[in-house]
Design a protein around this motif. Structure first.
Motif, mmCIF file in Angstrom:
data_model
loop_
_atom_site.group_PDB
_atom_site.id
_atom_site.type_symbol
_atom_site.label_atom_id
_atom_site.label_comp_id
_atom_site.label_asym_id
_atom_site.label_seq_id
_atom_site.Cartn_x
_atom_site.Cartn_y
_atom_site.Cartn_z
ATOM 1 N N THR A 3 0.843 -1.191 0.000
ATOM 2 C CA THR A 3 0.000 0.000 0.000
ATOM 3 C C THR A 3 0.881 1.245 0.000
ATOM 4 O OG1 THR A 3 -1.749 -1.129 1.239
ATOM 5 C CG2 THR A 3 -1.780 1.272 1.254
ATOM 6 N N TRP A 5 -0.596 4.488 -0.435
ATOM 7 C CA TRP A 5 -1.391 5.669 -0.086
ATOM 8 C C TRP A 5 -2.719 5.218 0.492
ATOM 9 C CZ3 TRP A 5 -6.020 8.093 -1.384
ATOM 10 C CH2 TRP A 5 -6.100 9.485 -1.212
ATOM 11 N N LYS A 6 -3.188 5.899 1.504
ATOM 12 C CA LYS A 6 -4.500 5.611 2.087
ATOM 13 C C LYS A 6 -5.318 6.896 2.107
ATOM 14 C CE LYS A 6 -3.073 1.887 5.241
ATOM 15 N NZ LYS A 6 -3.014 1.449 6.662
ATOM 16 N N GLY A 7 -6.589 6.781 1.783
ATOM 17 C CA GLY A 7 -7.449 7.953 1.773
ATOM 18 C C GLY A 7 -8.867 7.546 1.443
ATOM 19 N N SER A 8 -9.548 8.345 0.620
ATOM 20 C CA SER A 8 -10.924 8.031 0.260
ATOM 21 C C SER A 8 -11.278 8.641 -1.084
ATOM 22 C CB SER A 8 -11.886 8.551 1.334
ATOM 23 O OG SER A 8 -11.787 9.964 1.428
ATOM 24 N N PRO A 17 -13.631 4.697 1.627
ATOM 25 C CA PRO A 17 -12.248 4.511 2.111
ATOM 26 C C PRO A 17 -11.499 3.555 1.175
ATOM 27 C CG PRO A 17 -13.849 4.137 3.866
ATOM 28 C CD PRO A 17 -14.615 4.173 2.584
ATOM 29 N N ILE A 18 -10.331 3.975 0.715
ATOM 30 C CA ILE A 18 -9.577 3.139 -0.236
ATOM 31 C C ILE A 18 -8.073 3.132 0.076
ATOM 32 C CG2 ILE A 18 -11.201 3.374 -2.159
ATOM 33 C CD1 ILE A 18 -8.160 5.359 -2.566
ATOM 34 N N LYS A 19 -7.387 2.188 -0.560
ATOM 35 C CA LYS A 19 -5.927 2.123 -0.543
ATOM 36 C C LYS A 19 -5.449 2.134 -1.990
ATOM 37 C CE LYS A 19 -5.777 -0.900 3.551
ATOM 38 N NZ LYS A 19 -5.336 -2.243 4.030
ATOM 39 N N HIS A 21 -2.384 1.020 -4.694
ATOM 40 C CA HIS A 21 -1.276 0.086 -4.917
ATOM 41 C C HIS A 21 -0.729 0.335 -6.316
ATOM 42 C CE1 HIS A 21 -3.242 -2.101 -1.565
ATOM 43 N NE2 HIS A 21 -4.351 -1.869 -2.245
ATOM 44 N N LYS A 89 -6.071 13.949 1.858
ATOM 45 C CA LYS A 89 -6.116 12.498 1.688
ATOM 46 C C LYS A 89 -7.440 12.055 1.058
ATOM 47 C CE LYS A 89 -2.130 11.173 3.386
ATOM 48 N NZ LYS A 89 -1.134 10.476 2.563
ATOM 49 N N ASN A 116 -10.797 0.096 1.634
ATOM 50 C CA ASN A 116 -10.295 0.023 3.004
ATOM 51 C C ASN A 116 -11.454 -0.399 3.906
ATOM 52 O OD1 ASN A 116 -8.491 0.177 5.099
ATOM 53 N ND2 ASN A 116 -7.901 2.308 4.728
ATOM 54 N N GLU A 117 -11.225 -0.484 5.196
ATOM 55 C CA GLU A 117 -12.249 -0.947 6.139
ATOM 56 C C GLU A 117 -13.536 -0.120 6.018
ATOM 57 O OE1 GLU A 117 -10.658 -0.928 10.044
ATOM 58 O OE2 GLU A 117 -8.985 -2.266 9.567
#
Length: 279
Positions: A3, A5-8, A17-19, A21, A89, A116-117
């Motif tokens: 991963t 980057w994490k954000g939305s 919510p996403i990651k 790759h 983000k 993401n969760e």
């Protein structure tokens, strides 16, 4: 998959919510630069050409060149503050478009998007909506301190984000030199070229194309490895601080030792002549 980057993703009131790759990877074979004599890897040091000293990270600042040799200095704290003020983000979808309307010259890098969760259902909703409408989302995202345009589309059941260049980042095609204005070719030449194109036209199957140079380079490397032609850099001879210190001390002593004044040579006094015995 790593991963990066994490954000939305947000469009309207929907937030997913996403990651991110990396969807592609560089397969280039990395060759090190060695010293020809001893095969030691070469070091690339940050050296100031004026001060002639090697620089540490604390000695380096960022600057924008306004004219040749004249810079505006930007502090790291100022850059960090600006980054925090603009980086939320979030991938904000601002429009929906047909991807066929974008010329490939605009495309930059590709990233897979995973939920993401808590984002599974909304992820599926966006994916289904894009497939049904045959549209792509045009979004803005800030990555690595740079605002970028991006396209969000469906690729093999996965949401894919492709960053694209802003219009002012694409150079003016009118600046390309020596492009002929008119086609000075005959109809027969055109017909022959079209026939050749039709004969070579095929369905795009990416798996049948390979990097032949990389394959041959790896074969060369493997053949040398089997033939035991690998080289080992010479080890640097250990230096002892004692020797260097003693040499420096001795040099200092020699340098500060007072010079002996040259004295005029003294003449030896002649011994007095012995008196002659009386006869």
């Amino acid at each position: 998959m790593h991963t990066i980057w994490k954000g939305s993703i947000s469009f309207g009131l929907v937030n997913i919510p996403i990651k991110l790759h990396a969807a592609t990877e560089d397969k280039d074979i990395k060759l090190r630069t060695l010293h020809k004599k001893c095969h030691t890897p070469i070091k690339y040091e940050k050296i100031c050409p004026v001060c002639e000293t090697e620089l540490a990270m604390d000695d380096i600042v960022k600057g924008y060149e306004i004219t040749k040799g004249k810079f505006i200095i930007l502090d790291e704290s100022e850059l960090d503050e600006l980054k925090k003020a603009t980086e939320e983000k979030a991938v904000e979808i601002i429009d929906f478009i047909k991807i066929e309307e974008i010329d490939p010259i605009y495309f930059n890098r590709s990233y897979y998007m995973s939920p993401n969760e808590g984002g599974m259902k909304a992820y599926g909703l966006l994916r289904k909506a894009l497939l049904e409408t045959e549209k792509a989302g045009l979004a803005k995202i800030i990555m690595r301190s740079k605002e970028q345009l991006a396209i969000i589309r469906v690729y093999e059941n996965t949401l894919l984000m492709e960053t694209i260049h802003f219009p002012d980042e694409v150079r003016n095609v009118g600046d390309v030199p020596n492009v002929p204005a008119d086609d000075q070719v005959s109809k027969k030449e055109i017909d022959t070229a079209i026939l050749l194109i039709e004969q070579l036209t095929t369905k795009f199957e990416p798996e049948k194309y390979t990097d032949e140079y990389r394959t041959k380079l790896m074969e060369l490397i493997n053949s040398k490895q089997v033939g035991k032609q690998a080289v080992t850099p010479k080890e640097k001879a250990p230096t002892t601080n004692v020797t260097d210190l003693m040499a420096a001390l001795q040099a200092s002593i020699d340098k500060t030792k007072p010079k002996e004044e040259k004295k005029a040579p003294t003449r030896r006094k002649k011994a007095p002549a012995k008196a002659k015995k009386a006869q």
